[in-house]
Design an enzyme around this catalytic site. Structure first.
Site, short mmCIF file in Angstrom:
data_model
loop_
_atom_site.label_atom_id
_atom_site.label_comp_id
_atom_site.label_asym_id
_atom_site.label_seq_id
_atom_site.Cartn_x
_atom_site.Cartn_y
_atom_site.Cartn_z
CG ASN A 7 -0.79 -6.83 7.63
OD1 ASN A 7 -0.53 -7.12 8.79
ND2 ASN A 7 -2.02 -6.64 7.21
CG ASP A 9 -2.46 -6.95 10.92
OD1 ASP A 9 -2.02 -5.82 11.22
OD2 ASP A 9 -3.45 -7.13 10.19
CG HIS A 10 -0.02 -12.66 10.84
ND1 HIS A 10 -1.14 -13.14 11.49
CD2 HIS A 10 -0.36 -12.52 9.55
CE1 HIS A 10 -2.11 -13.30 10.60
NE2 HIS A 10 -1.67 -12.92 9.42
NE ARG A 18 2.76 -18.73 25.99
CZ ARG A 18 3.82 -19.47 26.34
NH1 ARG A 18 4.76 -18.97 27.09
NH2 ARG A 18 3.92 -20.71 25.91
CG HIS A 43 -7.14 -5.20 9.87
ND1 HIS A 43 -7.66 -6.31 9.24
CD2 HIS A 43 -8.20 -4.45 10.23
CE1 HIS A 43 -8.99 -6.22 9.22
NE2 HIS A 43 -9.33 -5.11 9.84
NE ARG A 45 -9.11 -9.04 11.79
CZ ARG A 45 -10.14 -9.45 11.06
NH1 ARG A 45 -11.37 -9.37 11.52
NH2 ARG A 45 -9.94 -9.97 9.87
NE ARG A 49 -9.66 -11.53 15.08
CZ ARG A 49 -10.31 -12.11 14.06
NH1 ARG A 49 -9.63 -12.76 13.16
NH2 ARG A 49 -11.61 -12.04 13.95
CG HIS A 50 -4.18 -8.94 14.74
ND1 HIS A 50 -4.56 -7.69 14.33
CD2 HIS A 50 -4.64 -9.80 13.79
CE1 HIS A 50 -5.22 -7.78 13.19
NE2 HIS A 50 -5.31 -9.06 12.84
CD GLU A 70 -6.03 -4.66 5.98
OE1 GLU A 70 -4.85 -4.76 5.59
OE2 GLU A 70 -6.74 -5.62 6.30
CB THR A 100 -7.44 -13.60 7.47
OG1 THR A 100 -6.86 -12.45 6.85
CG2 THR A 100 -7.74 -14.64 6.41
CB THR A 101 -9.88 -9.47 5.28
OG1 THR A 101 -9.27 -8.76 6.35
CG2 THR A 101 -10.96 -8.62 4.65
CD GLU A 151 -4.92 -4.56 -0.40
OE1 GLU A 151 -4.89 -3.58 0.37
OE2 GLU A 151 -4.66 -5.72 -0.03
CG HIS A 191 -6.20 -11.74 1.61
ND1 HIS A 191 -6.21 -13.08 1.87
CD2 HIS A 191 -6.69 -11.14 2.72
CE1 HIS A 191 -6.70 -13.28 3.07
NE2 HIS A 191 -6.99 -12.12 3.62
N GLY A 192 -2.87 -13.19 0.72
CA GLY A 192 -2.40 -14.55 0.42
C GLY A 192 -1.19 -14.61 -0.50
N GLY A 213 1.52 -9.74 4.26
CA GLY A 213 1.80 -9.94 5.68
C GLY A 213 2.25 -11.33 6.02
N1 PXP Z 1 -4.66 -6.78 2.24
C1 PXP Z 1 -5.76 -6.84 3.02
C2 PXP Z 1 -6.87 -5.91 2.74
C3 PXP Z 1 -5.83 -7.75 4.10
O1 PXP Z 1 -6.93 -7.81 4.86
C4 PXP Z 1 -4.72 -8.57 4.37
C5 PXP Z 1 -4.75 -9.51 5.53
O2 PXP Z 1 -4.62 -8.80 6.71
C6 PXP Z 1 -3.60 -8.46 3.53
C7 PXP Z 1 -3.61 -7.58 2.46
C8 PXP Z 1 -2.39 -9.28 3.74
O3 PXP Z 1 -2.69 -10.63 3.53
P1 PXP Z 1 -1.63 -11.74 3.86
O4 PXP Z 1 -1.39 -11.67 5.34
O5 PXP Z 1 -2.29 -13.00 3.43
O6 PXP Z 1 -0.39 -11.41 3.09
#
Ligand code: PXP
Length: 244
Positions: A7, A9-10, A18, A43, A45, A49-50, A70, A100-101, A151, A191-192, A213
């Site tokens: 992912n 997104d970050h 910026r 993702h 949104r 936001r990103h 996503e 975050t989600t 997932e 996630h995480g 991500g």
């Molecule tokens: N899966 C889903 C559905 C998510 O919403 C996210 C966060 O965007 C992730 C995976 C990835 O999570 P992380 O950034 O904590 O690895």
């Protein structure tokens, strides 16, 4: 031998800090694929936001493996998915105030809405994944609806601080993964997850793909995207199984 979808997104979050054009998540998508990732996740949104619309369209064009979108199951996002045509859409709940989600889809409450979204995505030729808390009855509802993939939300396990909490939350993931697999669903997890917590998944062999991500982008800031992806990929390959 699980797969790894990264992912990005970050990378966009840093760009948005910026309000400029750098770093570009589209360039990151190319780099993570070159490092061996099996897919790229963005993702989009509601509040942009990103990731923004331009990123989604360009990532779709440059990614040669799996482009995973996503999104919330809203009319706007379903129209974008049908137009862009990702390999897979992952439906998630979305709240504007969240960082975050925060949890999986409350399928008991939104089953009809999600069933309609799955139907629209399938009509557009898009594989559909549902982001769900590790609850066996949610896996059953996902199978009823006709989702292709679940997932499993691993956030509670990854955030657990005590051994007892880790054990309890992982047992829920393992039970949900086993149930989903028996129902014929493809099982992903996300996630995480970081470079340590992924190791636990050798005890959940039904998981065939990880969606990761933050840990990868955080490490990339220190050691580069290539190495950050490569090291996570090696860990993913050492657990789970590969669905062809
Ligand atoms: N899966 C889903 C559905 C998510 O919403 C996210 C966060 O965007 C992730 C995976 C990835 O999570 P992380 O950034 O904590 O690895």
């Amino acid at each position: 031998m699980a797969l790894l979808a990264v992912n990005v997104d970050h990378v966009a979050t840093i760009r948005q800090a910026r309000g400029g054009t750098s770093p570009d998540p589209v360039a990151a998508a190319v780099l993570v694929e070159l490092a061996g990732a099996d897919g790229v996740v963005v993702h989009l949104r509601e509040d942009r936001r990103h990731i923004c619309d331009r990123d989604v369209r360009l990532v779709r064009q440059v990614v040669k493996t799996k482009m995973i979108l996503e999104m919330a199951a809203t009319d706007e996002m379903l129209s974008i998915a049908a137009e862009v045509g990702p390999y897979q859409a992952t439906l998630v709940p979305e709240r504007r105030q969240e960082v975050t989600t925060e949890g999986g889809l409350a399928l008991g409450k939104v089953k009809d809405q999600i069933a309609g979204a799955v139907e629209r995505l399938h009509a557009a030729g898009v594989k559909t994944s549902l982001f769900l808390d590790p609850v066996v009855s949610h896996m059953e509802l996902a199978a009823d609806i006709g989702a292709d993939i679940v997932e499993i939300h691993t956030g509670r396990f990854c955030d657990a601080r005590t051994r007892a909490e880790k054990k309890e939350t992982f047992a829920q993931i393992a039970a949900a993964a086993e149930a989903a697999d028996k129902l014929g669903l493809t099982v992903h997890a996300g996630h995480g997850i970081d470079y340590h917590s992924i190791r636990a998944f050798s005890a959940a062999p039904q998981v065939s793909e990880f969606s990761i991500g933050h840990a990868i982008v955080a490490k990339a800031v220190m050691v580069g995207l290539d190495r950050a992806v490569y090291e996570m990929l090696a860990l993913a390959r050492s657990v789970g199984r590969q669905d062809l």
